[in-house]
Design an enzyme around this catalytic site. Structure first.
Site, mmCIF file in Angstrom:
data_model
loop_
_atom_site.group_PDB
_atom_site.id
_atom_site.type_symbol
_atom_site.label_atom_id
_atom_site.label_comp_id
_atom_site.label_asym_id
_atom_site.label_seq_id
_atom_site.Cartn_x
_atom_site.Cartn_y
_atom_site.Cartn_z
ATOM 1 N N HIS A 108 0.810 -1.219 -0.158
ATOM 2 C CA HIS A 108 -0.036 -0.047 0.057
ATOM 3 C C HIS A 108 0.767 1.388 0.081
ATOM 4 C CE1 HIS A 108 -4.027 -1.922 0.397
ATOM 5 N NE2 HIS A 108 -3.583 -2.865 1.180
ATOM 6 N N ASP A 109 0.422 2.354 -0.690
ATOM 7 C CA ASP A 109 1.048 3.457 -0.906
ATOM 8 C C ASP A 109 1.620 4.275 0.261
ATOM 9 O OD1 ASP A 109 -1.592 4.086 -0.230
ATOM 10 O OD2 ASP A 109 -1.729 5.747 -1.568
ATOM 11 N N TRP A 199 -7.379 -2.536 14.500
ATOM 12 C CA TRP A 199 -7.742 -1.923 13.301
ATOM 13 C C TRP A 199 -7.968 -0.070 13.352
ATOM 14 C CZ3 TRP A 199 -7.697 -2.486 8.205
ATOM 15 C CH2 TRP A 199 -7.678 -3.898 7.790
ATOM 16 N N GLU A 203 -5.842 2.515 11.318
ATOM 17 C CA GLU A 203 -6.327 3.597 10.557
ATOM 18 C C GLU A 203 -5.936 4.998 11.037
ATOM 19 O OE1 GLU A 203 -10.429 2.468 10.432
ATOM 20 O OE2 GLU A 203 -10.207 0.962 9.033
ATOM 21 N N GLN A 204 -5.998 4.955 12.318
ATOM 22 C CA GLN A 204 -5.602 6.348 12.945
ATOM 23 C C GLN A 204 -4.050 6.912 12.316
ATOM 24 O OE1 GLN A 204 -7.040 8.860 14.475
ATOM 25 N NE2 GLN A 204 -8.967 8.170 14.545
ATOM 26 N N HIS A 288 -11.327 3.466 -0.836
ATOM 27 C CA HIS A 288 -11.950 2.997 0.472
ATOM 28 C C HIS A 288 -13.269 2.432 0.362
ATOM 29 C CE1 HIS A 288 -12.431 2.034 4.725
ATOM 30 N NE2 HIS A 288 -11.159 2.271 5.095
ATOM 31 N N GLU A 354 -10.047 -11.619 3.551
ATOM 32 C CA GLU A 354 -8.947 -11.046 4.819
ATOM 33 C C GLU A 354 -9.998 -11.030 5.911
ATOM 34 O OE1 GLU A 354 -6.055 -7.314 5.918
ATOM 35 O OE2 GLU A 354 -7.790 -7.093 4.304
ATOM 36 N N HIS A 379 -4.796 -11.380 -0.207
ATOM 37 C CA HIS A 379 -4.985 -11.892 1.237
ATOM 38 C C HIS A 379 -5.428 -13.529 0.994
ATOM 39 C CE1 HIS A 379 -3.387 -8.594 3.809
ATOM 40 N NE2 HIS A 379 -4.347 -7.821 3.031
#
Length: 505
Positions: A108-109, A199, A203-204, A288, A354, A379
């Site tokens: 992921h970027d 999670w 995400e934070q 997303h 996943e 995944h």
């Protein structure tokens, strides 16, 4: 026996028929040996014909692995955060770092590049402001003037002013790093008691780094540094899941997604020109999965346009974010059907499986991904529980992108010897090894995940043939054209032969 070894596939039916129908009063040692050889031949790399030099290196690896498996503190059985230091001291890991691993197809970027580099380099640049949120996270922005206040955030602090007041900036830097990664030196099971907690922290951390990485000058350097880190780890090709954010400049002006994609293209060309043995990179545009159906329709339409305008750098489309709390693929069926309805080629590379929520709507993403002709499965943790999906992916040659450390850290499995991909590897199911979000996990490149796959997934039976086939798979199942794959494989083979000759006994 000789027939079995020379023509293993032709001998399978006869041998199994004999074993199933034959009445044996005493087990035949020859048949037992034949069955063991047959089973070994069915695993990933099991039918790889090795050169003498590869056999010599394999003998060395086998000895190393025997010693590794006997350790009381066996890394694949431990949480990666606890095992990382042990892995770094492993002679197998040192060898894998040197090994040409082909491509990283699931990365992921915003997690390709070292968090330490981000803090020590980027946050020391002029005009970098930081604020602290009510949820005990942080946010950043670069601005030529004092930025407007953010809701639920403290007043902005200019970091260069703050650091000028400190005698020692180490604690501040460590605190910032702690907000940009989920890696912890504490007991991870205590810090992250369940999937919801980890999670949310995950995400934070992405939200915290967003203002840093989406600043256009940083974005260019960040991506170039990420390519450098993968290249240093002997990865020669990258397929990056990228959100294609609208990048901003110091004066607040905004660039669109096409500008961002062109920037990826330009930097990739520059890096490849400066590193001729690096084959390149392509972008899988991602959104997303929390968006609604109408937003997804607009995103897919934009993706089709980007695919048309940037065919060399744009590989296809995917959705990112936690599957368990996001909308399933079938919810977006109308939007995802648009390319086919318009006769447009937009390859899909869907995250699917996943999850450990067996039998739920989310758990059906695997079948739906295949219904939408996904090129690979991201995944695929749940795949062994879906015999139809598993059979279809094998028949169609849809490889599973296995991200072992990610699945363990995000609490889908504790002991990597028990990861479902162990079954896939024993059956030589199409699969590739990747690292997902290495910077977030305190990892880098691909070597850590290759170590876990070779030592943990494959057990004592996986050998240099397994490593070789996994590396080849990363090119064979890439989005490159067949002609490009042939060229990439030729380049990889030269690197592989050099690696073998330098490390064989």
């Amino acid at each position: 026996m000789v027939v079995l070894l020379q023509r293993p596939l032709a001998a399978v039916a006869g041998l199994l028929w004999y074993c199933l129908t034959g009445v044996l009063s005493i087990p035949d040692p020859r048949q037992r040996e034949a069955l063991m050889k047959l089973e070994a031949s069915m695993q990933t790399g099991g039918q790889m014909i090795l050169t003498d030099a590869e056999k010599q290196l394999d003998a060395l690896l086998f000895k190393m692995k025997q010693e590794e498996i006997m350790r009381a503190d066996f890394p694949p059985a431990m949480h990666f955060f606890k095992a990382r230091t042990l892995i770094q001291t492993s002679p197998i890991f040192s060898l894998l770092q040197k090994m040409p691993k082909g491509g990283a197809l699931h990365v992921h970027d915003l997690s390709t590049t070292s968090i330490e580099w981000l803090v020590k380099n980027v946050t020391y640049r002029p005009h970098c402001y930081m604020c602290c949120t009510d949820s005990r996270s942080i946010r950043f922005v670069f601005s030529s003037q004092w930025p407007k206040a953010l809701p639920y955030c403290s007043p902005w602090i200019l970091l260069e002013n703050l650091r000028a007041k400190l005698v020692n900036t180490t604690d501040l830097d460590n605190s910032i790093m702690g907000n940009l990664t989920i890696f912890t030196d504490q007991d991870p099971e205590t810090v992250y008691p369940n999937q919801e907690v980890i999670w949310d922290t995950f995400e934070q951390a992405f939200l915290a780094m967003w203002g840093l990485v989406t600043y256009a000058p940083v974005f260019r350097d960040y991506y170039y540094q990420g390519l450098t880190e993968f290249y240093t780890d002997n990865v020669m090709y990258l397929e990056l899941r990228a959100l294609l954010p609208e990048l901003y400049e110091l004066d607040g002006s905004i660039h669109n997604r096409a500008w961002t994609l062109k920037t990826y293209q330009d930097i990739t060309r520059d890096f490849t020109a400066e590193h001729p043995d690096f084959f390149g990179a392509r972008i899988i545009f991602s959104v997303h999965r929390a968006v609604n159906a109408s937003v997804m329709t607009g995103i897919v339409e934009e993706a089709m346009k980007l695919q048309r305008d940037f065919p060399d750098i744009m590989a296809g489309f995917d959705m990112v974010g936690r599957e368990d709390s996001g909308r399933p693929l079938w919810y977006f069926r109308d939007a995802l059907s648009l390319p086919a309805e318009h006769g447009v080629t937009l390859p899909f590379f869907f995250h699917a499986g996943e999850t450990d929520l067996e039998g739920t709507e989310v758990d059906q993403n695997l079948l739906d991904a295949l219904l939408f002709n996904t090129s690979r499965i991201g995944h695929g943790f749940a795949l062994p529980r879906h015999p139809v999906a598993k059979g279809l992916s094998r028949k169609r040659g849809v490889a599973v992108e296995v991200c072992l450390i990610s699945n363990q850290v995000m609490q889908l499995v504790k002991d990597l010897r028990n990861h479902p991909a162990a079954t896939l590897m024993s059956e030589n199911h199409p699969l590739v090894i990747s690292s997902d979000d290495p910077a977030m996990f305190g990892s880098s490149g691909l070597s850590y995940d290759f170590y876990e796959a070779f030592v943990g997934l494959g057990g004592i039976r996986s050998n240099i043939g397994s490593l070789k086939e996994l590396a080849i798979n990363s090119i064979r199942y890439s989005s490159l054209t067949l002609k490009q794959q042939e060229k990439a494989l030729a380049l990889w083979q030269k690197k592989w032969d050099k690696f073998v000759s330098e490390n064989a006994l």
